[in-house]
Write a protein that holds these residues in place. Structure first.
Motif, short mmCIF file in Angstrom:
data_model
loop_
_atom_site.label_atom_id
_atom_site.label_comp_id
_atom_site.label_asym_id
_atom_site.label_seq_id
_atom_site.Cartn_x
_atom_site.Cartn_y
_atom_site.Cartn_z
N ASN A 349 0.83 -1.21 0.00
CA ASN A 349 0.00 0.00 0.00
C ASN A 349 0.86 1.26 0.00
OD1 ASN A 349 -2.46 -1.40 0.02
ND2 ASN A 349 -2.45 -1.58 2.24
N GLN A 385 -0.40 -6.68 -5.71
CA GLN A 385 -1.66 -6.43 -5.00
C GLN A 385 -2.84 -7.12 -5.67
OE1 GLN A 385 -1.39 -2.00 -5.14
NE2 GLN A 385 -1.67 -2.12 -2.93
N GLY A 647 -1.56 -5.42 1.66
CA GLY A 647 -2.08 -4.79 0.45
C GLY A 647 -2.30 -5.72 -0.72
N SER A 648 -2.27 -7.05 -0.51
CA SER A 648 -2.49 -7.99 -1.60
C SER A 648 -3.95 -8.43 -1.63
CB SER A 648 -1.59 -9.22 -1.44
OG SER A 648 -1.99 -10.25 -2.31
#
Length: 739
Positions: A349, A385, A647-648
């Protein structure tokens, strides 16, 4: 009494003393001797006697003397000293604080003795309090005093014996920015001739104020002595002179970095602590252009050496400096570097935010090539992401800009990344087109074997995923041939093992085994622990799928006993995880949980976020099957929180599936529906319409069960929508067999 009479009386006393000593066995202790002349007349002449002399300078001309150099203690010796001084009970639960206290004191016995004396007088103080008091460099020398002993006073005695020239150079050493420093860095600080400086530094080393480093033309200084030298510089030299000296040093850093040269990487490794400290000091002094430019030049070295934390620290300082002086180029470069480093640390992120901001500045500056470079980084981060739309648009725009600029290497790099993205989402036809274009560019540019091997590797992987196994083997053989020419043994081992996997799928068992054996032999020859683990793991997986459990278990055990496996955390975690998966399929949940516990501890210890998420999810599933649903839900929720921070989208979707399953097991149906709703949103983001279809069916079923007809119909409509979308995408994909 005349002077001559006094001399005669002294000689008679000396003779009388020597005569008395000559008949006895005695030990004479002479502390802190200045030179040979000071101790010559005090050494006993009897063969039954001896003298123990301490001195900062080597007394080389003292007849019959044996010199012993005394170094600082190691950590175990420091701990033993504090244990004897303070008692075993006081340090029993504070070993981390013992080690930190020892390091802050530079493992210097005198400093530890002073710190220990203070702790003795304050029996209620925990060691952590003393550590906290000593962390502040500005106060450290002041804190290290007890009764009539002060570390500053001991250092001052040695300092006061220096000549003016020696004291000036010594103060300059205090302005160096690391434990180790070069002759040239002190020459820059003092604006003096290097040969002159080297001679003075040798004098200081003879006095044990500094010491020679293991590298030629370098010296090192004890941390407490460095603080004392810096303190003397600030106290005795004009502030403007100190500032000018440090500025000269930092300018020299930048000059060397800009100049490059064949030995630059070695120089950066030696000077790295000073270079990093220099960037921070430049920011502190508002030498803004010097700050961000040095940080920018260091970025490549941070990347190559994996020093991501230092990279972030330097670029954060550089970003502040660039914005302060209005350097738009510097701002964009610092943001881009922060994005790259954050991605390497799995802070996706943060990485995405930095990179998008960098792109915005470069667009405003109309720096097209740099825009393309940052777009590639955005594509890479967005792919991690699983934001497929943004990754695809970033890679595609990057290709377009490189084409417009006529920059073939950039175009090939972006096509390769785009090809992998298409392949990962099942669009193998489009992926193959990208790799074919990349190959054409490589041939057009007369690319080297490294580039060609990478291109063939991408094609081979894509063809295998699309079911064209014969064509995949052909591409792997070309990749392997080019890789052999590069002598890149690690890449060769990887490509051999992947080729073996395709051969295994084709039923060519003997060829597959021979190829695996070659890859394994190369990994062992080069002590590649991760490579050995990966190949053995692949073989274990093959046996496990064939339900040859004894063979699989033996291979997993071999991995865990491989030399150096403890220093390859990713390989170790994945081995424990996959072995646990195998036991789960055999319904041996107790053994699976035991292995997963170990994997979880290692992942936390080494901050391996992606691996930790997978292990937590697997452990959650094992616990739920073992009917410990509350704990299963707790672990799934923890994994989801980590994935959100990471953030994935792909990892978070997996977590939400597990959260939903555990919530259903707890009869919290509406909460499960919320988890599935977010999962469906992520699956649309990832363009995984088949998965979104399954989730929509699950949600329709849940709301029907709960009697909410409107929501049930809404998700039924989404089922129809995703079904149409999945069919449309399938129709657009031409089968690879048509190529």
């Amino acid at each position: 009494m005349t002077k001559e009479q006094a001399g005669q009386r002294a000689r008679r006393r000396s003779f009388t003393g020597q005569r008395l000593v000559a008949t006895k066995a005695i030990l004479v202790v002479l502390d802190d001797a200045a030179d040979t002349a000071q101790v010559n007349d005090l050494i006993p002449t009897s063969p039954r006697s001896a003298a123990l002399i301490t001195s900062r300078r080597p007394l080389a001309t003292l007849p019959g003397a044996q010199s012993i150099s005394v170094d600082v203690w190691n950590l175990d010796e420091c701990a033993q000293f504090l244990k004897v001084l303070l008692g075993a009970n006081r340090i029993a639960d504070s070993i981390d604080e013992v080690h930190e206290l020892s390091e802050i004191c530079g493992r210097l016995p005198l400093a530890l003795r002073i710190a220990g004396a203070q702790l003795l007088r304050r029996p209620l103080w925990p060691l952590a309090r003393m550590v906290s008091r000593l962390r502040d460099e500005q106060r450290r020398l002041e804190v290290l005093r007890a009764d009539d002993i002060a570390i500053r006073s001991v250092f001052a005695t040695a300092y006061e014996s220096l000549t003016d020239v020696q004291s000036r150079i010594f103060r300059a050493v205090g302005l160096t920015l690391g434990f180790s420093f070069s002759v040239e860095s002190v020459a820059r600080l003092t604006d003096a001739d290097e040969y002159f400086v080297e001679n003075v530094l040798e004098d200081l080393a003879d006095r044990h104020l500094i010491s020679p480093d293991d590298v030629l033309d370098r010296f090192k200084i004890h941390d407490l002595m460095r603080l004392f030298a810096k303190e003397r510089a600030v106290a005795q030299d004009p502030p403007s002179a100190v500032s000018e000296s440090v500025h000269r040093l930092l300018l020299w850093h930048l000059e060397v970095l800009e100049g490059g040269g064949p030995s630059i990487r070695k120089w950066v490794r030696l000077e790295r602590p000073s270079l990093v400290a220099g960037v921070l000091l430049a920011s502190e002094n508002h030498w803004d252009n010097l700050c961000w430019k040095t940080a920018d030049h260091l970025a490549n070295f941070h990347s190559a050496e994996g020093d991501y934390s230092d990279w972030i620290m330097c670029n954060e300082a550089g970003l502040v400096a660039a914005r302060r002086c209005g350097a738009r180029e510097g701002e964009a470069l610092m943001l881009g570097g922060l994005g790259q480093a954050s991605r390497r640390l799995n802070r996706l992120n943060d990485a995405r935010s930095y990179l998008e901001d960098s792109l915005k500045v470069f667009r405003e500056m109309k720096e097209l090539e740099r825009c393309a470079d940052v777009l590639w980084e955005i594509g890479k981060t967005s792919s991690s992401q699983w934001d497929v739309g943004r990754a695809m648009s970033a890679y595609s725009e990057s290709v377009e800009i490189y084409v417009a600029l006529g920059y073939l290497p950039g175009q090939a790099k972006a096509l390769h990344a785009l090809g992998h993205l298409y392949s990962e989402i099942g669009r193998h036809d489009e992926a193959l087109k990208c790799f074919q274009e990349e190959l054409a560019l490589a041939i057009q540019a007369s690319a080297n074997s490294t580039s060609l091997s990478t291109t063939y590797q991408g094609m081979a992987s894509c063809l295998a995923a699309g079911g064209m196994l014969e064509e995949s083997i052909d591409a792997y053989e070309k990749a392997i041939s080019e890789t052999r020419a590069t002598k890149d043994q690690k890449a060769l081992r990887i490509r051999l093992a992947r080729k073996a996997g395709v051969l295994q799928r084709m039923g060519k068992t003997d060829e597959a085994s021979a190829t695996y054996e070659e890859a394994l032999r190369l990994a062992r020859e080069h002590n590649d622990t991760s490579g050995i683990a990966w190949i053995l793991h692949t073989l274990a997986d093959k046996h496990e799928k064939a339900k040859e459990y004894e063979e699989a278990d033996s291979l997993y055990a071999d991995i865990l006993s491989t030399d150096g496996i403890d220093e390859a955390p990713e390989a170790l975690i994945n081995t424990l995880h996959c072995w646990a998966d195998s036991y789960m399929r055999r319904k041996n949940f107790g053994r699976a949980i035991e292995l997963l516990d170990k994997a979880q501890d290692i992942a936390r210890q080494h901050d391996r976020v992606p691996e930790l998420i997978k292990v937590l999810l697997c452990r959650s599933a094992a616990l739920q099957k073992n009917e410990d649903i509350d704990e299963a839900h707790s672990l799934a929720r923890e994994a989801a929180d980590i994935a959100t921070s990471y953030g994935s989208a792909k990892d978070l979707a997996h977590c939400l599936q597990r959260v939903g399953t555990s919530l259903r097991g707890l009869d919290r149906i509406e909460d499960a529906a919320k988890a599935y709703t977010e999962k469906m949103r992520l699956e649309v983001l990832m363009q995984r319409h088949e998965r979104a279809l399954e989730t929509a069916q699950e949600l329709s079923s849940i709301w029907t069960e709960l009697g909410d007809t409107d929501k049930a119909e809404f998700y039924s409509a989404r089922v129809s929508e995703f079904t149409r979308e999945a069919k449309r995408v399938a129709e657009e994909r031409k089968p690879l067999e048509s190529h």
